[in-house]
Enzyme design. Structure first.
Site, PDB file in Angstrom:
ATOM      1  N   GLU A 177      41.690  41.634  24.414  1.00 44.79           N
ATOM      2  CA  GLU A 177      41.209  40.832  23.274  1.00 44.79           C
ATOM      3  C   GLU A 177      39.890  41.422  22.784  1.00 44.79           C
ATOM      4  OE1 GLU A 177      40.807  36.822  24.800  1.00 44.79           O
ATOM      5  OE2 GLU A 177      42.953  36.627  25.144  1.00 44.79           O
ATOM      6  N   HIS A 180      36.795  38.931  22.806  1.00 47.80           N
ATOM      7  CA  HIS A 180      36.398  38.146  23.985  1.00 47.80           C
ATOM      8  C   HIS A 180      35.411  38.912  24.880  1.00 47.80           C
ATOM      9  CE1 HIS A 180      37.207  35.276  27.382  1.00 47.80           C
ATOM     10  NE2 HIS A 180      36.878  36.355  28.085  1.00 47.80           N
TER      11      HIS A 180
HETATM   12 ZN   LIG Z   1      37.787  34.192  24.714  1.00 45.20          ZN
END
Ligand SMILES: [Zn+2]
Length: 200
Positions: A177, A180
């Protein structure tokens, strides 16, 4: 229970929450908040937070603000935050909607967001426009991975800028991700504390 006792309990709870949590934009109000789970504009299409507030553990909040300031110094608008601390009762709601640990952490195990040490974010330019990171926030597929390179040069440069700036301040990426980041210098406990919407 008499009223004095109730006052004492309320007071001590309030003090504890203040020591444990920092509302990030109180450190620097120029950081942009776009908390997707306080709206229906998220991958489960449901509003999960009663109001958009961003809390993190104090050291994590300081690290995020340091990175934000560094980007501003370089001429960018700084950071835009999509999600911060996510209380475990909210994680349970999310799990009820989508009980699939490819997308949502099982609330019994919890995630770094439930510990207040993870944050989802991107960079904005001076006008507040998001830099192109190749996919939207919460895009679950290979195009969202850091290892995915079939993207424009500009996107790869933008992701690298995000990675390198945050790493300098102790915020580390995960493979899958691009948005993130988590702070791993300290271990924090899972938390069930839910913020109120009245700021007084
Ligand atoms: Zn996250």
């Amino acid at each position: 229970m008499n009223q004095f006792l109730i006052f004492l309990i309320a007071f001590s709870f309030n003090t504890t929450s203040k020591e444990q949590w920092t509302e990030v934009n109180t450190l620097d109000e120029t950081i942009v908040l776009d908390l997707k789970y306080a709206t229906k504009d998220n991958f489960v299409k449901e509003k999960l937070y009663d109001c958009p507030r961003c809390f993190l553990r104090p050291d994590v909040a300081k690290a995020v603000i340091a990175a934000h300031k560094e980007l501003k110094k370089k001429g960018y608008g700084g950071l835009k935050l999509f999600d911060c601390y996510r209380p475990r009762p909210i994680q349970r709601k999310l799990w009820k909607i989508l009980p699939d640990d490819r997308y949502v952490a099982n609330p019994d195990k919890g995630s770094m967001h439930n510990r207040g040490s993870a944050v989802d974010l991107t960079i904005v330019d001076k006008k507040g426009k998001e830099l192109d990171m190749g996919t939207e926030f919460d895009y679950f597929g290979p195009e969202g991975y850091h290892s995915y390179t079939k993207l424009s040069k500009q996107v790869l440069t933008n992701r690298k800028l995000l990675r390198e700036t945050l790493a300098k301040h102790g915020l580390h990426h995960i493979k899958t991700e691009w948005w993130h980041y988590s702070y791993r210098a300290k271990q924090y406990e899972l938390s069930d504390w839910v913020w109120g919407c009245n700021k007084k």
